[in-house]
Design an enzyme around this catalytic site. Structure first.
Site, PDB file in Angstrom:
ATOM      1  N   ASP A 435      38.802   7.056  42.690  1.00 34.80           N
ATOM      2  CA  ASP A 435      38.356   8.383  43.117  1.00 34.80           C
ATOM      3  C   ASP A 435      37.289   8.941  42.181  1.00 34.80           C
ATOM      4  O   ASP A 435      37.076   8.431  41.067  1.00 34.80           O
ATOM      5  CB  ASP A 435      39.565   9.325  43.180  1.00 34.80           C
ATOM      6  N   ASP A 492      38.533  13.275  53.255  1.00 34.39           N
ATOM      7  CA  ASP A 492      39.874  13.752  52.917  1.00 34.39           C
ATOM      8  C   ASP A 492      40.555  14.414  54.113  1.00 34.39           C
ATOM      9  O   ASP A 492      41.742  14.754  54.031  1.00 34.39           O
ATOM     10  CB  ASP A 492      39.811  14.751  51.762  1.00 34.39           C
TER      11      ASP A 492
END
Length: 688
Positions: A435, A492
């Protein structure tokens, strides 16, 4: 005297032309030219007239337009010497090495050498520029080889977006002046990732000419699309202004990859999809495994008994890879602490991760782990020991409660490699969700070079570990990061309605095999919307499928539906993960539809998403594309049992398969039953 060269493959011809002693420019890039084409005449025919208000000679749009030649637009190179004085070389062509599908050359003046590389590979035009200098200079801008925009192009489409709203297409008509997009936040960006499409009037998914461009750089980048006063147009891509820090003797652009198509947007998209599949496949687990990610089930709360139960249910639903997300390291109970402390938290995992990883493997799943190595919290042992490892000043504002490590420092990379290597060696870990949740405080090409070095070292030490590029979802997706990763987390947002559109537009560049798409919770955590399991499942099944919810919340009917869709995905994944995604031109703006066509053309599946309520009362026919017009196809509804009670008409496709020609399916289309918004029809087709 004009020098000319040509590059050819089955799809396109590229012609380069250089005035005597000068830099070459691309005189033609498009559909294949006849072998008898006189290249000198072709180049000479493009010379612009001179009229009032112009210089006495018109500077060409070369691969690096030069200010000193009185080029009337943005130059391809801006640099200054150690004293801050502007340097404007007039580069003379030197060595040239050319072949049927490649062109490499140098040009120089006064200790400054420009290096050019253009290649035709896999139906793509791949180009790159570099600059070498005998004395240190400050480089403000170096464009990748500059492309003239074909005169027949009437518009440019680039990509915008935001967190949980990635890959929004923006069309711009050409007009005098500059259209500038610059990502100055140190990654490809949700806001303007480095992609662009040049199109001709009336271009659709299936028809018209397209030139697709992708700049392969996961740092800050800049795009300049300019219409000159004389009507000519150019487009430039390069690193963001200020990416090259200080005085340097060598810099290079990233690769600029172009795809030409005479068959609409899909023609260019298919070539980019195939390229990225081939690029990422060597280290990607095959067949592609169904993911389960525990983030939206437990967040930071890691309890072994709970995770055991979740893993059992995920495996029973069909998951083949379990990804333990954030919260396993340091004292990571929220997002304010422990980034940088890549050691297993003994409070949550007293025996390490190996016992749980083995438990997951015994359930038939591989084990994966979330990491965010480029970042640090001030509340961490790493920052307390090494505040000097921070990228940028200590008084900078935080982002998501975190800061960035300076990967240009070898000591930082050595530390991160050592810690990650130890974690990967401690348990059977096959996958990292990598990430990148905060923006950089500055544009810095050295940061990307450091990231590449770290990823290369990890791949060398752990060649079977697959890595996903995630950056608050789709904030770092480009051909550069995909040269070292095998999957992307597109967004997301697990809201299936939002995902339907995001996936559809991202398919202009990305194949299904690398595009993660997960079935989210019943109530979406980012939108609050409640959507039916069937719709959530089928949207995830369009790409690399996974689950990201607490499976314990599922009703028996929801679990049964998810198992059924997952089984269908597994049954068809071998051919579908190699298929071409063809976006369909729906006559109904409420419908978002695509076909996935096997590379041998023997079969296809069509996903027809009803994203909103249609204006008309009954569905319009949906025209397919990419089929053999002379062939006959059997088409059938996969999920006819999900027809609404409001669909009351007698339609043959409700009862069984139909046999239609490719011509009929492409010219008239397929008429499907009525559906509610937030639902999906799935149609399978086989060539007879």
């Amino acid at each position: 005297m004009m020098q000319t060269w040509r590059l050819d493959d089955e799809i396109q011809t590229v012609v380069l032309a250089a005035p005597e002693g000068g830099l070459p420019g691309i005189a033609y890039w498009g559909a294949p030219l006849p072998a008898s084409e006189d290249l000198a005449t072709l180049a000479a025919a493009q010379v612009v007239d001179v009229s009032g208000g112009m210089m006495d000679a018109t500077a060409p749009i070369s691969v690096c337009p030069e200010a000193r030649r009185a080029f009337p637009g943005q130059p391809g190179l801006r640099l200054s010497d150690a004293q801050g004085r502007a340097v404007t070389p007039c580069l003379a062509l030197g060595t040239v090495e050319a072949g049927p599908d490649r062109f490499e050359a140098t040009a120089s003046e006064g200790g400054i050498t420009y290096q050019l590389s253009l290649h035709l590979r896999e139906g793509l035009l791949v180009s790159k520029a570099a600059l070498e200098m005998d004395a240190p200079h400050r480089v403000e801008w170096l464009a990748a080889p500059v492309l003239p925009v074909p005169a027949q192009s009437d518009g440019l489409t680039d990509v915008s977006g935001r967190w949980i709203g990635e890959f929004q297409l923006q069309r711009h008509d050409w007009r005098p002046g500059i259209h500038l997009r610059e990502a100055r936040q140190g990654r490809s960006g949700h806001e303007h990732p480095p992609f662009a499409l040049l199109t001709t009037p009336g271009t659709t998914n299936a028809a018209g000419e397209v030139w697709a461009l992708a700049y392969g750089w996961p740092g800050g980048h800049r795009m300049v699309a300019e219409e000159l006063p004389d009507g000519r147009r150019q487009i430039q891509f390069g690193h963001a202004t200020g990416a090259y820090d200080g005085l340097v003797t060598r810099v290079e652009s990233a690769e600029l990859t172009g795809a030409y198509s005479a068959a609409g947007l899909n023609g260019a998209a298919v070539r980019l999809q195939r390229h990225l599949r081939a690029l990422t496949a060597p280290r990607a687990r095959q067949p592609r495994p169904v993911h389960y990610n525990c983030w939206e089930a437990v967040y930071f709360d890691h309890d072994r008994a709970v995770l055991d139960e979740i893993a059992e249910q995920a495996a029973e639903l069909g998951a083949e890879r379990f990804v333990l997300d954030d919260g396993w390291f340091g004292r990571r109970d929220d997002d304010t602490t422990s980034l940088g402390d890549w050691e297993i938290d003994p409070r949550k995992w007293p025996d390490g991760l190996a016992p749980f990883a083995e438990y997951v493997r015994d359930l038939g799943m591989g084990f994966g782990l979330w990491v965010e190595p480029e970042m640090v919290n001030f509340d961490s042992a790493l920052y307390r020991a090494h505040p000097d490892w921070l990228l940028g000043p200590a008084d900078q504002p935080p982002g998501r409660q975190q800061y960035v490590l300076d990967l240009a420092q070898e000591a930082v990379r050595d530390h991160l490699f050592k810690r990650l290597d130890a974690v990967l060696s401690s348990a059977p870990i096959e996958y990292l969700k990598w990430d990148h949740n905060r923006l950089l405080p500055m544009v810095d090409a050295a940061q990307v070079a450091g990231l590449y070095d770290l990823l290369d070292r990890l791949h060398a030490a752990h060649p079977t570990v697959e890595i996903e590029s995630c950056a608050s979802g789709g904030g770092r997706i480009d051909l550069g990061i995909l040269s070292r990763t095998q999957r992307v987390w597109l967004s997301d947002s697990n809201d299936a309605l939002e995902r339907l559109r995001i996936q559809h537009d991202a398919a202009l560049f990305l194949p299904a095999a690398i595009t993660g798409s997960h079935v989210g919770p019943r109530t979406c955590h980012t939108s609050g919307r409640v959507l039916d399991m069937s719709f959530r499942g089928w949207v995830a099944a369009q790409r690399h499928m996974g689950f990201e919810m607490d499976p314990r919340e599922l009703t028996e009917d929801e679990a049964a539906t998810l198992r059924e869709i997952t089984l269908w995905w597994k049954t068809n994944r071998d051919w579908r993960m190699q298929a071409d995604i063809l976006r369909l031109d729906s006559r109904d703006p409420a419908v978002i539809a695509e076909a996935q066509l096997a590379q041998d053309g023997s079969r296809f599946v069509v996903f027809v998403g009803q994203a909103a309520t249609s204006a008309q009362i009954a569905p319009r026919p949906l025209a397919l594309c990419g089929l053999d017009p002379e062939a006959m196809y059997e088409v059938d509804l996969v999920n006819r049992d999900q027809a609404s009670h409001l669909s009351r008409g007698a339609m043959p496709i409700k009862d069984g398969p139909l046999t239609l020609s490719g011509q009929a399916l492409m010219r008239h289309g397929l008429t499907l039953p009525w559906r509610f918004p937030g639902t999906m029809w799935v149609v399978e087709g086989r060539r007879l």
